[in-house]
Design a protein around this motif. Structure first.
Motif, PDB file in Angstrom:
ATOM      1  N   SER A 245       0.853  -1.194   0.000  1.00  0.00           N
ATOM      2  CA  SER A 245       0.000   0.000   0.000  1.00  0.00           C
ATOM      3  C   SER A 245       0.883   1.236   0.000  1.00  0.00           C
ATOM      4  O   SER A 245       2.091   1.170   0.304  1.00  0.00           O
ATOM      5  CB  SER A 245      -0.910   0.033   1.238  1.00  0.00           C
ATOM      6  N   GLU A 246       0.296   2.374  -0.329  1.00  0.00           N
ATOM      7  CA  GLU A 246       1.023   3.637  -0.286  1.00  0.00           C
ATOM      8  C   GLU A 246       1.429   3.976   1.140  1.00  0.00           C
ATOM      9  O   GLU A 246       2.494   4.567   1.383  1.00  0.00           O
ATOM     10  CB  GLU A 246       0.162   4.756  -0.870  1.00  0.00           C
ATOM     11  N   GLU A 247       0.595   3.560   2.098  1.00  0.00           N
ATOM     12  CA  GLU A 247       0.907   3.810   3.509  1.00  0.00           C
ATOM     13  C   GLU A 247       2.178   3.063   3.922  1.00  0.00           C
ATOM     14  O   GLU A 247       3.017   3.589   4.661  1.00  0.00           O
ATOM     15  CB  GLU A 247      -0.265   3.377   4.401  1.00  0.00           C
ATOM     16  N   ALA A 248       2.323   1.830   3.431  1.00  0.00           N
ATOM     17  CA  ALA A 248       3.515   1.043   3.758  1.00  0.00           C
ATOM     18  C   ALA A 248       4.771   1.690   3.160  1.00  0.00           C
ATOM     19  O   ALA A 248       5.835   1.720   3.791  1.00  0.00           O
ATOM     20  CB  ALA A 248       3.355  -0.382   3.231  1.00  0.00           C
ATOM     21  N   LYS A 249       4.638   2.202   1.945  1.00  0.00           N
ATOM     22  CA  LYS A 249       5.771   2.869   1.315  1.00  0.00           C
ATOM     23  C   LYS A 249       6.176   4.121   2.086  1.00  0.00           C
ATOM     24  O   LYS A 249       7.376   4.368   2.314  1.00  0.00           O
ATOM     25  CB  LYS A 249       5.412   3.233  -0.133  1.00  0.00           C
ATOM     26  N   GLN A 250       5.199   4.911   2.504  1.00  0.00           N
ATOM     27  CA  GLN A 250       5.498   6.127   3.259  1.00  0.00           C
ATOM     28  C   GLN A 250       6.070   5.811   4.633  1.00  0.00           C
ATOM     29  O   GLN A 250       6.931   6.536   5.143  1.00  0.00           O
ATOM     30  CB  GLN A 250       4.241   6.991   3.376  1.00  0.00           C
ATOM     31  N   ALA A 251       5.613   4.721   5.235  1.00  0.00           N
ATOM     32  CA  ALA A 251       6.156   4.310   6.540  1.00  0.00           C
ATOM     33  C   ALA A 251       7.623   3.918   6.385  1.00  0.00           C
ATOM     34  O   ALA A 251       8.458   4.236   7.250  1.00  0.00           O
ATOM     35  CB  ALA A 251       5.348   3.143   7.100  1.00  0.00           C
TER      36      ALA A 251
END
Length: 408
Positions: A245-251
């Motif tokens: 997910s995009e959230e995982a990438k940003q994390a």
């Protein structure tokens, strides 16, 4: 038709042509069947392993050490055979021309006895040069750290900074590391320079923050009395692997940024700092990655320089040297010295100081390795501390740069 089918066909045709000519050279030179079959078996094993890694490694895994090994073996096998192909194909062309002349003329051209064997021997000797070079590059070259020292003079350098030293490192790529003892040796060399300030110009990982977990303490032991500062590189954004997910990438991106303070580095993301000495100061500016082509263009020079003045002496950290070539060197704000990395000098080339400096990287970047000057402004492109994709270095060695600032 699957997307991979056509590239696989092209790859197979190219490999067949290379192997055909290479085997002709072996067959001409020796009648020993063990040598002939061993040659074929090793070649097939290298190609099979490369294809196995390509088709079994999910993109989410990023660039694995297994892929680097497969790529290294592939280059070591193919590049010498390309030279064999060039030499033997050239000899074939000569023979065809001679036959045409023979057919057109009244006197037939007699073949030179033993010429094919001589040419085959020559091709194998020439091919042995890149073969041994690549083997050395994988085994030892990637740890053949070199300290390159420059002394740069500036009229507008504050007097207090006359003799101030900066050690620059770049492109750690910790996800490629395998030998802790060798990396420690390189880190010790950085500390041995005893510079006033240490600057790191990006690409701390290949893709993921966890790649740095085993190396934080080691690089955290770097010391400099006027501080350690860093910027981000294109690999630090996690763009070269897939994420759930995009959230995982940003994390992951946040975790990468968090690595820097854990090592004692002040990460500058389109920011500046003043470095003060004896009541005088110079400005240190750090931008996020900005690269031509398809690379991230998050570097904001104007934003990074909001807190400093035009007449300040400035050291700019920008990972990709194309930023200097496209924007920085012509900027009226006057960035006297820029430090970059990114290119690695392609990790392969020929360098004999004072004689020759060549790498295929020069056909992509105008400034690709070492020191350049235009309009009285300088850029140093560090060849990188680590390695990426190809697990070695051939002729372009890992670099630790030491720059001494002098008052002109």
């Amino acid at each position: 038709m699957p997307r991979w089918f056509l590239p696989l066909i092209i790859f197979s045709v190219v490999v067949f042509i290379l192997e055909y000519y290479a085997f002709q050279a072996i067959k001409t030179v020796t009648k020993n069947k063990i040598i002939r079959w061993s040659w074929l078996t090793v070649g097939i094993a290298v190609y099979a392993y490369f294809l196995f890694v390509i088709f079994t490694t999910p993109r989410s895994a990023g660039q694995t050490k297994q892929f680097q090994l497969a790529a290294g073996m592939m280059l070591t096998a193919i590049i010498p055979k390309i030279l064999i192909l060039v030499i033997l194909f050239g000899e074939d062309v000569v023979r065809w021309v001679q036959k045409l002349i023979s057919w057109a003329g009244s006197q037939p051209t007699k073949p030179i006895a033993g010429r094919r064997k001589f040419i085959s021997q020559l091709a194998l000797i020439v091919a042995a040069i890149p073969f041994t070079s690549f083997l050395y590059g994988i085994i030892q070259g990637r740890y053949n750290y070199k300290v390159l020292k420059y002394q740069l003079s500036f009229k507008d350098l504050p007097d207090a900074f006359d003799g101030f030293t900066i050690t620059q490192i770049s492109d750690i790529h910790s996800g490629s590391f395998t030998n802790k003892e060798k990396i420690q040796y390189g880190v010790n060399m950085i500390n041995d320079q005893q510079s006033d300030m240490i600057l790191f110009t990006g690409d701390i990982v290949n893709n993921k923050a966890v790649e740095m977990d085993n190396w934080i303490e080691m690089f955290g032991n770097l010391n400099a009395p006027y501080g350690k500062y860093s910027v981000l590189g294109n690999h630090d954004y996690g763009d070269y692997t897939s994420w759930p997910s995009e959230e995982a990438k940003q994390a992951n991106f946040q975790a990468v940024k968090d690595i820097h303070p854990k090592m004692g580095f002040d990460l500058l993301c389109n920011e500046s700092r003043y470095i003060e000495k004896d009541g005088q100061k110079i400005a240190l500016v750090g931008v996020e990655n900005w690269g031509k082509g398809g690379f991230q263009k998050k570097g904001d020079l104007k934003k990074a320089s909001e807190q400093i003045q035009q007449d300040d002496f400035k050291v700019l950290m920008s990972h990709d040297p194309s930023h200097w070539d496209v924007q920085v060197k012509n900027d009226d704000f006057n960035y006297q010295l820029t430090l970059s990395g990114h290119t690695h000098g392609l990790q392969m080339g020929i360098e004999i100081p004072g004689w020759i400096k060549w790498s295929p990287s020069k056909y992509v970047y105008r400034q690709w390795a070492g020191l350049y000057e235009e309009f009285g402004r300088y850029i140093n492109v560090n060849r990188g501390f680590g390695y990426h994709a190809f697990p070695g270095r051939v002729g372009i060695w890992p670099e630790i740069t030491v720059i001494e600032l002098k008052k002109a």
